[in-house]
Design an enzyme around this catalytic site. Structure first.
Site, PDB file in Angstrom:
ATOM      1  CD  GLU A 222       0.013  24.471  -5.251  1.00  0.00           C
ATOM      2  OE1 GLU A 222       0.559  23.767  -6.021  1.00  0.00           O
ATOM      3  OE2 GLU A 222       0.052  25.646  -5.375  1.00  0.00           O
ATOM      4  CE  LYS A 283      -0.264  22.161 -10.493  1.00  0.00           C
ATOM      5  NZ  LYS A 283       0.535  23.165  -9.974  1.00  0.00           N
ATOM      6  CB  CYS A 332      -1.300  26.263  -8.327  1.00  0.00           C
ATOM      7  SG  CYS A 332      -0.171  27.994  -8.591  1.00  0.00           S
TER       8      CYS A 332
END
Length: 400
Positions: A222, A283, A332
């Protein structure tokens, strides 16, 4: 908490924890909550809250707010103390049983890491609700009843075991040679800006090395490239396009979107470079109090602090198609979210930057939650990381 800390210590010496040891420590951990005297329930919850979630405060180091770390740690303890105080008010089975079963549905501000079942992620015990319920019932019978009644507890424990754990991970992996990058880049903003050129150059070298080693795919962490890829600060975009003819590149980067009124939105994104073409997913599930904030706190935070809660959320989770094999993308925090796994993805790519929270137990908690969901939904997870070990996480009890 015991399985997490035992795993943390052993992995710091490159040792894998035994599933039997995890099973025993997990049962002990659940028993310590199940049988806590009601006059001590706040204190037990307080210390569990601090030991479980103290790491949440460590990200404040990078916003010049280290003075708030003790307050946040204590706040975590007080919150869990009140949860235990309310939920464990009676020492009867029905109340304690319901409390432990329902605790994973407690998601303050969307934070969904309060999952007691995850202590069994690397154990022989099943991680579904039925297995967890049987484990609780087994402990109650074994400790509260005498003589032949204890046999009922043993029977419950036997049925709580996961007999579908045959380790066939080799057959379960995709027919691709996948390189999981593991970087070691500090989260210090001054360092990142000062050393951006050398950090990005090292990532490019890692890709070239993977090409030389004849990998089909490389997955970088990430925010490996923590600037927009089309900005003046990133001179490697054309290099990535060229290299993508030899290897599929999955990499985290910042994405900037300029609106018609001149406003800019920023996204935490994962890019795929494949045969000279680029695609990305933003995300969707942002980190509470990190990448997003409750609306009622925004005016206060924006007045005193800058840089927190500055990301926009993507619209939908998505799949990258690699050699006609579908990999669901998670960034994540998303990889440890129950909703992400709702469609039972076979293969998952997770990219993480754990520099915010190390040194701490956070990477172990994340790994156990991903293992928990891998077992629950039958997924194989490819996890590329910064400042924590990269791993392939399978649905089976093994070192992975």
């Amino acid at each position: 908490m015991l399985p997490f800390y035992a795993q943390w210590v052993l992995e710091s010496y490159d040792k894998a924890i035994s599933p039997l040891l995890v099973s025993l420590l997990g049962l002990f951990s659940i028993a310590s909550v199940l049988f806590v005297p009601k006059n001590r329930r706040f204190g037990v919850g307080f210390f569990i809250g601090m030991l479980w979630f103290y790491w949440i405060s460590l990200g404040l180091r990078y916003f010049d707010m280290s003075f708030l770390i003790p307050l946040v740690v204590i706040a975590c303890g007080i919150f869990m103390g009140f949860v235990f105080y309310i939920g464990l008010w009676c020492e009867c089975l029905i109340v304690r049983f319901a409390f432990l079963l329902l605790l994973s549905y407690l998601t303050p501000f969307g934070f969904d890491w309060i999952v007691p079942e995850s202590v069994f992620a690397y154990s022989y015990i099943g991680v579904d609700k039925l297995s967890f319920a049987l484990s609780i019932l087994a402990l109650w019978i074994l400790f509260k009843y005498k003589t032949w009644w204890k046999l009922g507890g043993v029977i419950c424990l036997v049925f709580a075991l996961d007999f579908g754990l045959k380790d066939s991970k080799i057959q379960n992996l995709p027919p691709l040679k996948i390189k999981l990058a593991q970087s070691a880049v500090s989260q210090d903003f001054d360092y990142r800006m000062r050393e951006a050129k050398s950090i990005f150059s090292e990532h490019i070298s890692d890709i070239q090395k993977a090409i030389n080693e004849e990998y089909d795919v490389i997955i970088l962490p990430e925010s490996a490239f923590y600037v927009p890829l089309d900005s003046q600060y990133f001179p490697y975009f054309d290099s990535l396009l060229e290299m993508s003819h030899k290897i599929v590149i999955i990499v985290g980067a910042l994405r900037e979107e300029i609106h018609t009124d001149g406003r800019a939105s920023y996204f935490n994104s994962t890019y795929k470079f494949d045969k000279g073409k680029v695609s990305f997913y933003d995300k969707v599930h942002l980190v509470p109090f990190g990448e997003t904030l409750p609306s009622f706190l925004l005016p206060l935070v924006n007045t005193f602090f800058q840089g927190i809660g500055g990301f926009s959320a993507g619209k939908d989770f998505g799949y990258f198609d690699i050699a006609e094999i579908k990999f669901k993308n998670a960034i994540c925090y998303e990889g440890s979210n129950r909703g992400f796994y709702a469609d039972y993805p076979q293969y998952v790519i997770v990219t993480s930057n754990n520099a915010w929270f190390v040194p701490s137990i956070e990477p172990i908690l994340q790994k156990n939650l991903m293992k928990y969901y891998a077992r629950l939904y039958g997924s194989v997870i490819f996890h590329a990381t910064n400042l924590s070990p990269a791993a392939i996480i399978t649905p089976f009890v093994s070192s992975r």
